[in-house]
Design a protein around this motif. Structure first.
Motif, PDB file in Angstrom:
ATOM      1  N   HIS A 153       0.869  -1.172   0.000  1.00  0.00           N
ATOM      2  CA  HIS A 153       0.000   0.000   0.000  1.00  0.00           C
ATOM      3  C   HIS A 153       0.906   1.222   0.000  1.00  0.00           C
ATOM      4  N   ARG A 154       0.486   2.270  -0.713  1.00  0.00           N
ATOM      5  CA  ARG A 154       1.267   3.505  -0.742  1.00  0.00           C
ATOM      6  C   ARG A 154       0.547   4.597   0.031  1.00  0.00           C
ATOM      7  N   TYR A 155       1.238   5.185   1.029  1.00  0.00           N
ATOM      8  CA  TYR A 155       0.722   6.301   1.814  1.00  0.00           C
ATOM      9  C   TYR A 155       1.793   7.386   1.846  1.00  0.00           C
ATOM     10  N   ASP A 156       1.596   8.459   1.097  1.00  0.00           N
ATOM     11  CA  ASP A 156       2.577   9.532   1.049  1.00  0.00           C
ATOM     12  C   ASP A 156       3.962   8.954   0.753  1.00  0.00           C
ATOM     13  N   ASP A 157       4.906   9.142   1.683  1.00  0.00           N
ATOM     14  CA  ASP A 157       6.279   8.663   1.459  1.00  0.00           C
ATOM     15  C   ASP A 157       6.507   7.247   1.966  1.00  0.00           C
ATOM     16  N   TRP A 158       5.468   6.587   2.446  1.00  0.00           N
ATOM     17  CA  TRP A 158       5.623   5.255   3.030  1.00  0.00           C
ATOM     18  C   TRP A 158       5.009   4.187   2.140  1.00  0.00           C
ATOM     19  N   TRP A 159       5.645   3.042   2.136  1.00  0.00           N
ATOM     20  CA  TRP A 159       5.061   1.812   1.606  1.00  0.00           C
ATOM     21  C   TRP A 159       4.735   0.904   2.774  1.00  0.00           C
ATOM     22  N   LEU A 160       3.512   0.427   2.842  1.00  0.00           N
ATOM     23  CA  LEU A 160       3.139  -0.628   3.775  1.00  0.00           C
ATOM     24  C   LEU A 160       3.369  -1.944   3.054  1.00  0.00           C
ATOM     25  N   HIS A 161       4.267  -2.766   3.580  1.00  0.00           N
ATOM     26  CA  HIS A 161       4.631  -4.043   2.958  1.00  0.00           C
ATOM     27  C   HIS A 161       4.052  -5.182   3.779  1.00  0.00           C
ATOM     28  N   ILE A 162       3.358  -6.090   3.100  1.00  0.00           N
ATOM     29  CA  ILE A 162       2.742  -7.233   3.779  1.00  0.00           C
ATOM     30  C   ILE A 162       3.083  -8.512   3.035  1.00  0.00           C
ATOM     31  N   HIS A 163       3.549  -9.489   3.775  1.00  0.00           N
ATOM     32  CA  HIS A 163       3.738 -10.843   3.254  1.00  0.00           C
ATOM     33  C   HIS A 163       2.924 -11.761   4.157  1.00  0.00           C
ATOM     34  N   LEU A 164       1.934 -12.435   3.590  1.00  0.00           N
ATOM     35  CA  LEU A 164       1.018 -13.219   4.413  1.00  0.00           C
ATOM     36  C   LEU A 164       1.666 -14.450   5.025  1.00  0.00           C
ATOM     37  N   GLY A 165       2.636 -15.052   4.330  1.00  0.00           N
ATOM     38  CA  GLY A 165       3.226 -16.285   4.849  1.00  0.00           C
ATOM     39  C   GLY A 165       2.182 -17.390   4.943  1.00  0.00           C
ATOM     40  N   LEU A 166       2.416 -18.314   5.871  1.00  0.00           N
ATOM     41  CA  LEU A 166       1.535 -19.466   6.012  1.00  0.00           C
ATOM     42  C   LEU A 166       0.207 -19.148   6.687  1.00  0.00           C
ATOM     43  N   PHE A 167       0.216 -18.155   7.581  1.00  0.00           N
ATOM     44  CA  PHE A 167      -0.950 -17.967   8.444  1.00  0.00           C
ATOM     45  C   PHE A 167      -1.655 -16.623   8.282  1.00  0.00           C
ATOM     46  N   GLY A 168      -1.108 -15.717   7.486  1.00  0.00           N
ATOM     47  CA  GLY A 168      -1.721 -14.406   7.340  1.00  0.00           C
ATOM     48  C   GLY A 168      -3.045 -14.451   6.604  1.00  0.00           C
ATOM     49  N   LYS A 169      -4.004 -13.634   7.073  1.00  0.00           N
ATOM     50  CA  LYS A 169      -5.324 -13.585   6.447  1.00  0.00           C
ATOM     51  C   LYS A 169      -5.891 -12.177   6.534  1.00  0.00           C
ATOM     52  N   PHE A 170      -6.530 -11.756   5.460  1.00  0.00           N
ATOM     53  CA  PHE A 170      -7.266 -10.497   5.441  1.00  0.00           C
ATOM     54  C   PHE A 170      -8.754 -10.779   5.578  1.00  0.00           C
ATOM     55  N   ARG A 171      -9.441  -9.797   6.149  1.00  0.00           N
ATOM     56  CA  ARG A 171     -10.898  -9.815   6.221  1.00  0.00           C
ATOM     57  C   ARG A 171     -11.364  -8.388   6.019  1.00  0.00           C
ATOM     58  N   ASP A 172     -12.506  -8.186   5.383  1.00  0.00           N
ATOM     59  CA  ASP A 172     -12.990  -6.821   5.184  1.00  0.00           C
ATOM     60  C   ASP A 172     -14.514  -6.809   5.185  1.00  0.00           C
ATOM     61  N   GLY A 173     -15.061  -5.614   5.205  1.00  0.00           N
ATOM     62  CA  GLY A 173     -16.509  -5.478   5.196  1.00  0.00           C
ATOM     63  C   GLY A 173     -16.916  -4.023   5.156  1.00  0.00           C
ATOM     64  N   ALA A 174     -18.208  -3.791   5.140  1.00  0.00           N
ATOM     65  CA  ALA A 174     -18.751  -2.435   5.139  1.00  0.00           C
ATOM     66  C   ALA A 174     -18.836  -1.917   6.573  1.00  0.00           C
ATOM     67  N   LEU A 175     -18.714  -0.598   6.711  1.00  0.00           N
ATOM     68  CA  LEU A 175     -18.871   0.002   8.039  1.00  0.00           C
ATOM     69  C   LEU A 175     -20.290  -0.218   8.558  1.00  0.00           C
ATOM     70  N   PRO A 176     -20.454  -0.301   9.876  1.00  0.00           N
ATOM     71  CA  PRO A 176     -19.436  -0.107  10.909  1.00  0.00           C
ATOM     72  C   PRO A 176     -18.548  -1.333  11.097  1.00  0.00           C
ATOM     73  N   ALA A 177     -17.299  -1.090  11.489  1.00  0.00           N
ATOM     74  CA  ALA A 177     -16.366  -2.178  11.718  1.00  0.00           C
ATOM     75  C   ALA A 177     -16.709  -2.902  13.012  1.00  0.00           C
ATOM     76  N   PRO A 178     -16.502  -4.212  13.075  1.00  0.00           N
ATOM     77  CA  PRO A 178     -16.761  -4.951  14.313  1.00  0.00           C
ATOM     78  C   PRO A 178     -15.741  -4.603  15.387  1.00  0.00           C
ATOM     79  N   GLU A 179     -16.039  -4.961  16.603  1.00  0.00           N
ATOM     80  CA  GLU A 179     -15.084  -4.756  17.689  1.00  0.00           C
ATOM     81  C   GLU A 179     -13.837  -5.612  17.447  1.00  0.00           C
ATOM     82  N   PRO A 180     -12.656  -5.066  17.712  1.00  0.00           N
ATOM     83  CA  PRO A 180     -11.430  -5.854  17.513  1.00  0.00           C
ATOM     84  C   PRO A 180     -11.427  -7.092  18.407  1.00  0.00           C
ATOM     85  N   ARG A 181     -11.012  -8.209  17.833  1.00  0.00           N
ATOM     86  CA  ARG A 181     -10.928  -9.453  18.594  1.00  0.00           C
ATOM     87  C   ARG A 181      -9.650 -10.195  18.253  1.00  0.00           C
ATOM     88  N   GLY A 182      -9.046 -10.791  19.254  1.00  0.00           N
ATOM     89  CA  GLY A 182      -7.894 -11.655  19.037  1.00  0.00           C
ATOM     90  C   GLY A 182      -6.658 -10.907  18.582  1.00  0.00           C
TER      91      GLY A 182
END
Length: 281
Positions: free
Chosen positions: A74-103
């Motif tokens: 992801h590109r934010y101004d002068d920063w790159w957010l770098h993500i490598h999922l590896g074996l266990f990484g997972k994304f989840r998304d949805g419409a607002l409102p966002a659920p309460e953070p868990r785990g």
């Protein structure tokens, strides 16, 4: 030629975990672009392991997303957010409102209409341009990128004594290919997994590259890996079922779809390799 030691003959398809292959990462880049591009994003790390990086990004605008092999950016101004999922990484998304953070929630992004959460990645870090460039310089060409240097891939294979099954999984040689695409493209081109790269005719290596481009693009569109031709499936019409999706991957002990010989598997450089001993002789 070296021999492979067989590890199992299960007689049924099996599910095997692994790092997501390149089509998944490109799909994520496109999805995150649709959800958050151009928006000022609230960034947090409820787990705390990315708290400092999240604080740097919080309140910045997502300017773009990118993927190279198994690496997401992801590109934010002068920063790159770098993500490598590896074996266990997972994304989840949805419409607002966002659920309460868990785990163990490493990263949360909240935009104007959507939220995105990340758990369990191998890498979640900030990079400046020079650091990203250094990472990319260590990666081989990505068949899904328009700027892919196919000649670099062909040259690397042509001068290597390593087995082609090893080279296809080496991210310094070709980026984004994982265990499924490796096994399937070797079968589709009748290439013995332990054949040395330098022993393959150049036109065969080039044909495998072209095939991988098409297969990966199909994977991006469909969100799944399907490598079989309709005439080789048990049910040739309609949407391919999971049991019809692959020629050899996960099919140890089952008959080859083309010649009927039992599909074999073996450990190869820490991963399971599947092949037909007749079609890939």
């Amino acid at each position: 030629m070296p021999t492979l030691t067989r590890t199992s003959g299960l007689g049924r398809p099996v599910t095997i975990g692994g790092v997501p292959e390149g089509h998944t990462i490109h799909r994520l880049a496109r999805r995150h672009r649709r959800l958050l591009h151009g928006q000022v994003v609230e960034v947090s790390s409820p787990q705390g392991r990315f708290a400092e990086g999240a604080a740097q990004l919080d309140g910045r605008r997502l300017e773009g997303t990118d993927a190279w092999g198994k690496h997401l950016f992801h590109r934010y101004d002068d920063w790159w957010l770098h993500i490598h999922l590896g074996l266990f990484g997972k994304f989840r998304d949805g419409a607002l409102p966002a659920p309460e953070p868990r785990g163990a929630l490493r990263l949360r992004l909240v935009g104007e209409r959507s939220w995105v959460e990340l758990r369990g990645p191998t890498a979640c870090e900030l990079m400046v341009d020079a650091e990203r460039d250094a990472l990319l310089s260590r990666l081989g060409p990505d068949p899904l990128r328009k700027d892919a240097d196919v000649e670099a891939f062909l040259a690397r294979v042509a001068r290597s004594r390593a087995p082609i099954a090893t080279l296809l999984m080496d991210q310094k040689v070709i980026a984004g290919v994982g265990n499924v695409y490796r096994a399937e493209v070797l079968f589709r081109h009748g290439v013995a997994p332990l054949a040395a790269g330098r022993d393959l005719p150049g036109e065969v290596t080039a044909a495998m590259w072209d095939d991988l481009v098409g297969l990966l693009e199909d994977g991006v569109r469909a969100g799944r890996i399907v490598t079989t031709e309709p005439e080789d499936r048990e049910r040739p019409h309609g949407r391919p079922r999971r049991v019809d999706a692959h020629y050899v991957y996960g099919r140890a002990g089952l008959p080859c779809r083309r010649c009927g010989t039992e599909i074999l598997d073996a450990d190869h450089v820490g991963r399971r390799l599947f092949w037909c001993p007749v079609c890939e002789a």
